[in-house]
Design an enzyme around this catalytic site. Structure first.
Site, PDB file in Angstrom:
ATOM      1  N   ASP A  45      23.290 -11.645 -20.358  1.00  0.00           N
ATOM      2  CA  ASP A  45      24.404 -12.228 -19.283  1.00  0.00           C
ATOM      3  C   ASP A  45      24.250 -13.700 -19.308  1.00  0.00           C
ATOM      4  O   ASP A  45      23.345 -14.553 -19.181  1.00  0.00           O
ATOM      5  CB  ASP A  45      23.693 -11.868 -17.866  1.00  0.00           C
ATOM      6  CG  ASP A  45      24.730 -12.240 -16.712  1.00  0.00           C
ATOM      7  OD1 ASP A  45      25.588 -11.466 -16.314  1.00  0.00           O
ATOM      8  OD2 ASP A  45      24.291 -13.612 -16.222  1.00  0.00           O
ATOM      9  N   TYR A  50      27.240 -21.902 -18.002  1.00  0.00           N
ATOM     10  CA  TYR A  50      26.116 -22.220 -18.537  1.00  0.00           C
ATOM     11  C   TYR A  50      25.908 -23.064 -19.869  1.00  0.00           C
ATOM     12  O   TYR A  50      24.935 -23.720 -20.304  1.00  0.00           O
ATOM     13  CB  TYR A  50      25.260 -20.811 -18.789  1.00  0.00           C
ATOM     14  CG  TYR A  50      25.046 -19.940 -17.672  1.00  0.00           C
ATOM     15  CD1 TYR A  50      25.513 -20.404 -16.237  1.00  0.00           C
ATOM     16  CD2 TYR A  50      24.731 -18.675 -17.698  1.00  0.00           C
ATOM     17  CE1 TYR A  50      25.125 -19.510 -15.319  1.00  0.00           C
ATOM     18  CE2 TYR A  50      24.738 -17.687 -16.873  1.00  0.00           C
ATOM     19  CZ  TYR A  50      25.206 -18.122 -15.531  1.00  0.00           C
ATOM     20  OH  TYR A  50      24.876 -17.207 -14.647  1.00  0.00           O
ATOM     21  N   LYS A  75      31.373 -14.954 -17.785  1.00  0.00           N
ATOM     22  CA  LYS A  75      32.072 -15.147 -16.399  1.00  0.00           C
ATOM     23  C   LYS A  75      33.010 -16.348 -16.443  1.00  0.00           C
ATOM     24  O   LYS A  75      32.954 -17.187 -17.136  1.00  0.00           O
ATOM     25  CB  LYS A  75      30.960 -15.628 -15.388  1.00  0.00           C
ATOM     26  CG  LYS A  75      29.955 -14.683 -15.607  1.00  0.00           C
ATOM     27  CD  LYS A  75      28.607 -14.986 -14.145  1.00  0.00           C
ATOM     28  CE  LYS A  75      27.554 -14.063 -14.544  1.00  0.00           C
ATOM     29  NZ  LYS A  75      26.681 -14.843 -15.290  1.00  0.00           N
ATOM     30  N   HIS A 108      33.292 -15.659 -11.486  1.00  0.00           N
ATOM     31  CA  HIS A 108      32.053 -16.297 -11.173  1.00  0.00           C
ATOM     32  C   HIS A 108      31.811 -16.478  -9.591  1.00  0.00           C
ATOM     33  O   HIS A 108      30.624 -16.276  -9.303  1.00  0.00           O
ATOM     34  CB  HIS A 108      31.796 -17.765 -12.058  1.00  0.00           C
ATOM     35  CG  HIS A 108      30.561 -17.695 -12.055  1.00  0.00           C
ATOM     36  ND1 HIS A 108      29.701 -18.498 -13.520  1.00  0.00           N
ATOM     37  CD2 HIS A 108      29.218 -17.685 -11.299  1.00  0.00           C
ATOM     38  CE1 HIS A 108      28.772 -18.669 -13.402  1.00  0.00           C
ATOM     39  NE2 HIS A 108      28.002 -18.344 -12.421  1.00  0.00           N
TER      40      HIS A 108
HETATM   41  N1  LIG Z   1      26.746 -14.942 -10.984  1.00  0.00           N
HETATM   42  C1  LIG Z   1      25.971 -15.699 -10.322  1.00  0.00           C
HETATM   43  O1  LIG Z   1      26.522 -16.657  -9.697  1.00  0.00           O
HETATM   44  C2  LIG Z   1      24.484 -16.170 -10.965  1.00  0.00           C
HETATM   45  C3  LIG Z   1      23.637 -17.245 -10.403  1.00  0.00           C
HETATM   46  C4  LIG Z   1      22.639 -17.506 -10.783  1.00  0.00           C
HETATM   47  C5  LIG Z   1      22.112 -16.800 -11.673  1.00  0.00           C
HETATM   48  N2  LIG Z   1      22.902 -15.696 -12.528  1.00  0.00           N
HETATM   49  C6  LIG Z   1      22.364 -14.819 -13.422  1.00  0.00           C
HETATM   50  O2  LIG Z   1      21.299 -14.383 -13.049  1.00  0.00           O
HETATM   51  C7  LIG Z   1      20.185 -14.545 -14.231  1.00  0.00           C
HETATM   52  C8  LIG Z   1      18.835 -14.502 -13.283  1.00  0.00           C
HETATM   53  O3  LIG Z   1      18.697 -15.206 -12.181  1.00  0.00           O
HETATM   54  P1  LIG Z   1      17.734 -16.659 -12.193  1.00  0.00           P
HETATM   55  O4  LIG Z   1      17.779 -17.289 -13.806  1.00  0.00           O
HETATM   56  O5  LIG Z   1      18.384 -17.510 -11.286  1.00  0.00           O
HETATM   57  O6  LIG Z   1      16.217 -16.408 -11.518  1.00  0.00           O
HETATM   58  P2  LIG Z   1      15.289 -15.343 -11.903  1.00  0.00           P
HETATM   59  O7  LIG Z   1      15.636 -14.319 -12.872  1.00  0.00           O
HETATM   60  O8  LIG Z   1      14.738 -14.645 -10.615  1.00  0.00           O
HETATM   61  O9  LIG Z   1      14.036 -16.082 -12.201  1.00  0.00           O
HETATM   62  C9  LIG Z   1      14.072 -16.895 -13.383  1.00  0.00           C
HETATM   63  C10 LIG Z   1      12.415 -17.701 -13.222  1.00  0.00           C
HETATM   64  O10 LIG Z   1      11.508 -16.981 -13.001  1.00  0.00           O
HETATM   65  C11 LIG Z   1      10.476 -17.106 -14.140  1.00  0.00           C
HETATM   66  N3  LIG Z   1       9.993 -15.861 -14.516  1.00  0.00           N
HETATM   67  C12 LIG Z   1      10.885 -14.805 -15.339  1.00  0.00           C
HETATM   68  N4  LIG Z   1      10.196 -13.890 -15.534  1.00  0.00           N
HETATM   69  C13 LIG Z   1       8.990 -13.888 -15.041  1.00  0.00           C
HETATM   70  C14 LIG Z   1       7.746 -13.091 -14.886  1.00  0.00           C
HETATM   71  N5  LIG Z   1       7.660 -12.141 -15.263  1.00  0.00           N
HETATM   72  N6  LIG Z   1       6.634 -13.715 -14.138  1.00  0.00           N
HETATM   73  C15 LIG Z   1       6.613 -14.989 -13.576  1.00  0.00           C
HETATM   74  N7  LIG Z   1       7.915 -15.597 -13.774  1.00  0.00           N
HETATM   75  C16 LIG Z   1       8.923 -15.226 -14.309  1.00  0.00           C
HETATM   76  C17 LIG Z   1      11.152 -17.847 -15.150  1.00  0.00           C
HETATM   77  O11 LIG Z   1      10.663 -18.808 -15.848  1.00  0.00           O
HETATM   78  P3  LIG Z   1      10.376 -18.733 -17.576  1.00  0.00           P
HETATM   79  O12 LIG Z   1      11.767 -18.808 -18.136  1.00  0.00           O
HETATM   80  O13 LIG Z   1       9.455 -19.959 -17.780  1.00  0.00           O
HETATM   81  O14 LIG Z   1       9.707 -17.509 -17.809  1.00  0.00           O
HETATM   82  C18 LIG Z   1      12.413 -18.478 -14.254  1.00  0.00           C
HETATM   83  O15 LIG Z   1      11.737 -19.802 -13.816  1.00  0.00           O
HETATM   84  C19 LIG Z   1      20.505 -15.923 -14.709  1.00  0.00           C
HETATM   85  O16 LIG Z   1      19.776 -16.367 -15.680  1.00  0.00           O
HETATM   86  C20 LIG Z   1      21.861 -15.633 -14.718  1.00  0.00           C
HETATM   87  O17 LIG Z   1      22.310 -14.778 -16.033  1.00  0.00           O
HETATM   88  C21 LIG Z   1      24.123 -15.619 -11.962  1.00  0.00           C
END
Ligand SMILES: NC(=O)c1ccc[n+]([C@@H]2O[C@H](COP(=O)([O-])OP(=O)(O)OC[C@H]3O[C@@H](n4cnc5c(N)ncnc54)[C@H](OP(=O)(O)O)[C@@H]3O)[C@@H](O)[C@H]2O)c1
Length: 279
Positions: A45, A50, A75, A108
């Protein structure tokens, strides 16, 4: 039917677990993608916003895996909403990823006040009909945005990608999407590891199942009919986040996690994001 596949409302198969790559730098991408593919991920994704579509495309090419075995989501960024601009920036995204189609293309943010999401979506419908996108959808759409969109366009969005985690469970929007057969993908599924994964309820359930807190939270999302796209740049966590298909949560444990809901958003409110708000 494989238990790791979600069939979208047009029948197109989407892996339930994908790697979110927001904030994965170009330098980190190769290791992240390699680790993900090795762990079993096939869905990725990204977004034009990004700035890492090219790095993702390059890492996937290096992996030498058939394009049809991958599921790539990107997106349309807010600044490029509009009929002509959607088509132009879709083509830029294809070029960045060095592919000739996307599996899923999403708006988005609605940016409702700017009044362009309907014409943007109409451009996406045409790209969908031309076969350049296998499924189209939206992100950060609330019920009223979805109603406006569906009143004016033909193709029901296949996906609504929204912020969801145990502190912000979006149960009403989830119910609405389930009812309309719009798949909900949770962004920020782990609440960015900001406190949630050390919550005693999550930690205790994790101990009982001999799983990690992140695995429990991700499994809770799947139990609610959601897809997940956890982001990690760390090979061990990438693997951990994928290995959630070999167990189920008991209904009482699901209910206990449900009870953590505080209707507490961590990210932006979709009604407050307009073109130019986010840079
Ligand atoms: N459509 C939208 O508006 C929108 C907005 C935000 C995000 N997104 C998408 O959603 C994806 C995920 O959301 P997000 O990146 O905001 O947050 P998330 O996946 O909830 O959290 C990512 C964070 O958690 C850590 N992490 C990952 N796996 C872990 C585990 N097993 N144990 C402990 N910590 C862990 C990561 O650190 P490390 O990398 O150091 O492991 C990173 O700091 C994004 O990458 C993006 O593709 C979309």
């Amino acid at each position: 039917m494989s238990n790791d596949i979600y069939y979208l409302n047009n029948g197109y198969p989407m892996p339930k677990i994908g790697l979110g790559v927001y904030k994965i730098t170009d330098e980190e991408m190769e290791v992240a993608v390699h680790s993900a593919l090795e762990a079993g991920y096939r869905a990725f994704d990204t977004a034009y916003f990004y700035g890492n579509e090219q790095a993702l495309g390059q890492a996937l090419r290096n992996a030498d895996i058939d394009r049809e075995d991958l599921f790539i989501t990107s997106k349309l960024w807010n600044d490029y909403q509009g009929y002509d601009s959607t088509k132009a920036y879709f083509n830029k995204t294809l070029k960045n990823l060095d592919t000739d189609y996307l599996d899923l293309y999403l708006i988005h943010w609605p940016c409702e006040e700017d009044g362009l999401f309907i014409e943007s979506y109409k451009a996406m419908e045409e790209l969908y009909e031309e076969g350049k996108i296998r499924a189209i959808g939206v992100c950060n759409f609330e019920q009223h945005h979805l109603e406006t969109l569906m009143n004016e366009t033909k193709v029901t969005p296949a996906v609504n990608q929204i912020e969801v985690h145990p502190y912000f469970d979006q149960h009403e929007l989830q119910e609405y999407c389930d009812d309309k057969d719009i798949a909900v993908t949770a962004w920020m599924p782990l609440m960015r590891n900001k406190g949630l994964l050390v919550h005693p309820t999550i930690v205790n359930i994790a101990k009982a199942y001999d799983k990690t807190p992140a695995q429990i939270v991700l499994r809770w999302h799947l139990a609610h009919n959601r897809l997940v796209i956890p982001k990690s740049k760390n090979p061990a966590r990438i693997k951990e986040n994928y290995n959630i298909l070999d167990f189920n949560l008991e209904l009482t444990d699901i209910a206990e996690i449900d009870s953590l809901n505080k209707d507490q958003r961590q990210g932006k409110n979709p009604n407050e994001v307009q073109i130019g708000t986010l840079q």
